[in-house]
Design an enzyme around this catalytic site. Structure first.
Site, PDB file in Angstrom:
ATOM      1  N   ASP A  89       2.245   0.750  -2.728  1.00  0.00           N
ATOM      2  CA  ASP A  89       1.738   1.750  -3.670  1.00  0.00           C
ATOM      3  C   ASP A  89       1.623   3.115  -3.010  1.00  0.00           C
ATOM      4  O   ASP A  89       2.015   4.139  -3.583  1.00  0.00           O
ATOM      5  CB  ASP A  89       0.350   1.346  -4.179  1.00  0.00           C
ATOM      6  CG  ASP A  89       0.375   0.229  -5.190  1.00  0.00           C
ATOM      7  OD1 ASP A  89       1.474  -0.256  -5.514  1.00  0.00           O
ATOM      8  OD2 ASP A  89      -0.711  -0.163  -5.655  1.00  0.00           O
ATOM      9  N   GLU A 147       3.300   8.762  -2.090  1.00  0.00           N
ATOM     10  CA  GLU A 147       3.628   9.898  -1.224  1.00  0.00           C
ATOM     11  C   GLU A 147       5.095  10.310  -1.376  1.00  0.00           C
ATOM     12  O   GLU A 147       5.431  11.498  -1.317  1.00  0.00           O
ATOM     13  CB  GLU A 147       3.299   9.569   0.236  1.00  0.00           C
ATOM     14  CG  GLU A 147       1.837   9.253   0.502  1.00  0.00           C
ATOM     15  CD  GLU A 147       0.888  10.374   0.098  1.00  0.00           C
ATOM     16  OE1 GLU A 147       1.306  11.555   0.046  1.00  0.00           O
ATOM     17  OE2 GLU A 147      -0.288  10.073  -0.197  1.00  0.00           O
ATOM     18  N   HIS A 188       5.556  12.682  -4.183  1.00  0.00           N
ATOM     19  CA  HIS A 188       5.177  14.057  -3.866  1.00  0.00           C
ATOM     20  C   HIS A 188       6.382  14.840  -3.334  1.00  0.00           C
ATOM     21  O   HIS A 188       6.546  16.025  -3.628  1.00  0.00           O
ATOM     22  CB  HIS A 188       4.056  14.077  -2.821  1.00  0.00           C
ATOM     23  CG  HIS A 188       2.695  13.793  -3.375  1.00  0.00           C
ATOM     24  ND1 HIS A 188       2.222  14.360  -4.543  1.00  0.00           N
ATOM     25  CD2 HIS A 188       1.682  13.009  -2.908  1.00  0.00           C
ATOM     26  CE1 HIS A 188       0.989  13.947  -4.776  1.00  0.00           C
ATOM     27  NE2 HIS A 188       0.639  13.122  -3.798  1.00  0.00           N
ATOM     28  N   GLU A 234      -0.577  14.678  -8.695  1.00  0.00           N
ATOM     29  CA  GLU A 234      -1.185  13.421  -8.255  1.00  0.00           C
ATOM     30  C   GLU A 234      -0.932  12.297  -9.254  1.00  0.00           C
ATOM     31  O   GLU A 234      -0.628  11.161  -8.865  1.00  0.00           O
ATOM     32  CB  GLU A 234      -2.691  13.613  -8.054  1.00  0.00           C
ATOM     33  CG  GLU A 234      -3.084  14.284  -6.759  1.00  0.00           C
ATOM     34  CD  GLU A 234      -2.733  13.434  -5.556  1.00  0.00           C
ATOM     35  OE1 GLU A 234      -2.871  12.199  -5.624  1.00  0.00           O
ATOM     36  OE2 GLU A 234      -2.320  14.007  -4.537  1.00  0.00           O
ATOM     37  N   TYR A 253      -6.954  -1.693  -0.183  1.00  0.00           N
ATOM     38  CA  TYR A 253      -6.552  -0.870   0.967  1.00  0.00           C
ATOM     39  C   TYR A 253      -7.575  -0.945   2.100  1.00  0.00           C
ATOM     40  O   TYR A 253      -7.240  -0.689   3.261  1.00  0.00           O
ATOM     41  CB  TYR A 253      -6.296   0.573   0.550  1.00  0.00           C
ATOM     42  CG  TYR A 253      -7.511   1.369   0.126  1.00  0.00           C
ATOM     43  CD1 TYR A 253      -8.078   2.312   0.985  1.00  0.00           C
ATOM     44  CD2 TYR A 253      -8.072   1.208  -1.137  1.00  0.00           C
ATOM     45  CE1 TYR A 253      -9.175   3.048   0.594  1.00  0.00           C
ATOM     46  CE2 TYR A 253      -9.160   1.949  -1.533  1.00  0.00           C
ATOM     47  CZ  TYR A 253      -9.723   2.866  -0.666  1.00  0.00           C
ATOM     48  OH  TYR A 253     -10.815   3.594  -1.063  1.00  0.00           O
ATOM     49  N   VAL A 303     -12.861  -3.419  -1.127  1.00  0.00           N
ATOM     50  CA  VAL A 303     -12.629  -2.366  -2.128  1.00  0.00           C
ATOM     51  C   VAL A 303     -11.431  -2.781  -2.970  1.00  0.00           C
ATOM     52  O   VAL A 303     -10.331  -2.946  -2.454  1.00  0.00           O
ATOM     53  CB  VAL A 303     -12.365  -1.002  -1.460  1.00  0.00           C
ATOM     54  CG1 VAL A 303     -12.058   0.051  -2.523  1.00  0.00           C
ATOM     55  CG2 VAL A 303     -13.576  -0.581  -0.633  1.00  0.00           C
ATOM     56  N   HIS A 354      -7.478  15.110  -7.247  1.00  0.00           N
ATOM     57  CA  HIS A 354      -7.490  13.649  -7.167  1.00  0.00           C
ATOM     58  C   HIS A 354      -8.373  13.008  -8.228  1.00  0.00           C
ATOM     59  O   HIS A 354      -8.253  11.798  -8.470  1.00  0.00           O
ATOM     60  CB  HIS A 354      -7.958  13.186  -5.779  1.00  0.00           C
ATOM     61  CG  HIS A 354      -6.957  13.437  -4.696  1.00  0.00           C
ATOM     62  ND1 HIS A 354      -6.976  14.572  -3.923  1.00  0.00           N
ATOM     63  CD2 HIS A 354      -5.899  12.705  -4.270  1.00  0.00           C
ATOM     64  CE1 HIS A 354      -5.982  14.527  -3.054  1.00  0.00           C
ATOM     65  NE2 HIS A 354      -5.307  13.410  -3.243  1.00  0.00           N
TER      66      HIS A 354
END
Length: 227
Positions: A87, A92, A95, A115, A143, A147, A183
């Protein structure tokens, strides 16, 4: 020529097109880059940016808890926690495509859209790899231990207990923090994409419209045709 280096640009090359990778981490990372390009090149402007191959340099094993795209050198940087997370790599990578094409200024609403488009590519690549699962609309799940995910596209208010992401334009965050809360306000588009793809309604009923989903493939096509 796509290549992956250790530490900074002058570090040893860990993976390069046409050569065996130096280790499993580098191979996984390198293969994900190629897979992302194959998944989205015909649907986005990736092929216009990179031709037949993802011309991009990535740097691994950085001593940071982060991943980022640096536009001045067209490079990706990954800390240890993110260097094999599909992911995050997809996010990235997108971007870099945005920097090549739409050139959305990384601030305020354009930055939030930057984003969000990157999150959408992460979700779509998950779908291409695994089909639709419970994790499709989670970005960077697990990650860190304990979490569940970094982003919940179907319910952006769950992104953070301290400051939830926005999911409704009138309630967007304003101010200078995080380049205009890029974000957090990305949650507005993230949720819009989820609602377009899946039969659903706003998780807090801020709107009273229930959408009949068109599926993630069509929603992805519509979004990037518009972008």
């Amino acid at each position: 020529m796509q290549k992956t280096t250790d530490l900074m640009r002058n570090g040893p090359i860990l993976a390069e097109e046409g050569k065996a990778a130096a280790n499993t981490v580098a191979k996984t990372h390198f293969d994900y880059l190629g897979g992302i390009y194959n998944a989205i090149s015909l649907k986005t402007a990736a092929s216009r940016c990179f031709g037949d191959h993802p011309v991009l340099e990535t740097n691994l094993n950085l001593n940071m808890f982060n991943a980022l795209y640096y536009p001045k050198t067209n490079e990706l940087y990954f800390g240890d926690a993110f260097q094999t997370h599909a992911d995050v790599i997809a996010h990235e990578y997108m971007h870099a495509i945005i920097n090549c094409t739409a050139k959305l200024v990384y601030m305020n609403e354009p930055g939030a859209l930057n984003e969000a488009l990157s999150d959408v590519v992460a979700a779509y690549f998950d779908f291409v790899r695994n089909g639709k699962t419970a994790n499709t609309y989670l970005v960077a799940e697990n990650y860190v231990p304990g979490v569940e995910a970094m982003r919940f596209m179907f319910d952006p208010a769950r992104d953070s207990k301290s400051r939830p992401s926005s999911d409704y334009y009138p309630d967007r965050l304003l101010g200078d923090d995080d380049y205009g809360w890029v974000h957090k306000n990305s949650g507005i588009i993230n949720l819009a994409f989820y609602l377009a793809a899946e039969w659903s309604k706003h998780p807090r009923c801020n709107t009273h419209i229930t959408l009949t989903g068109i599926g993630i493939e069509k929603a992805f096509d519509v979004l990037f045709e518009s972008a």
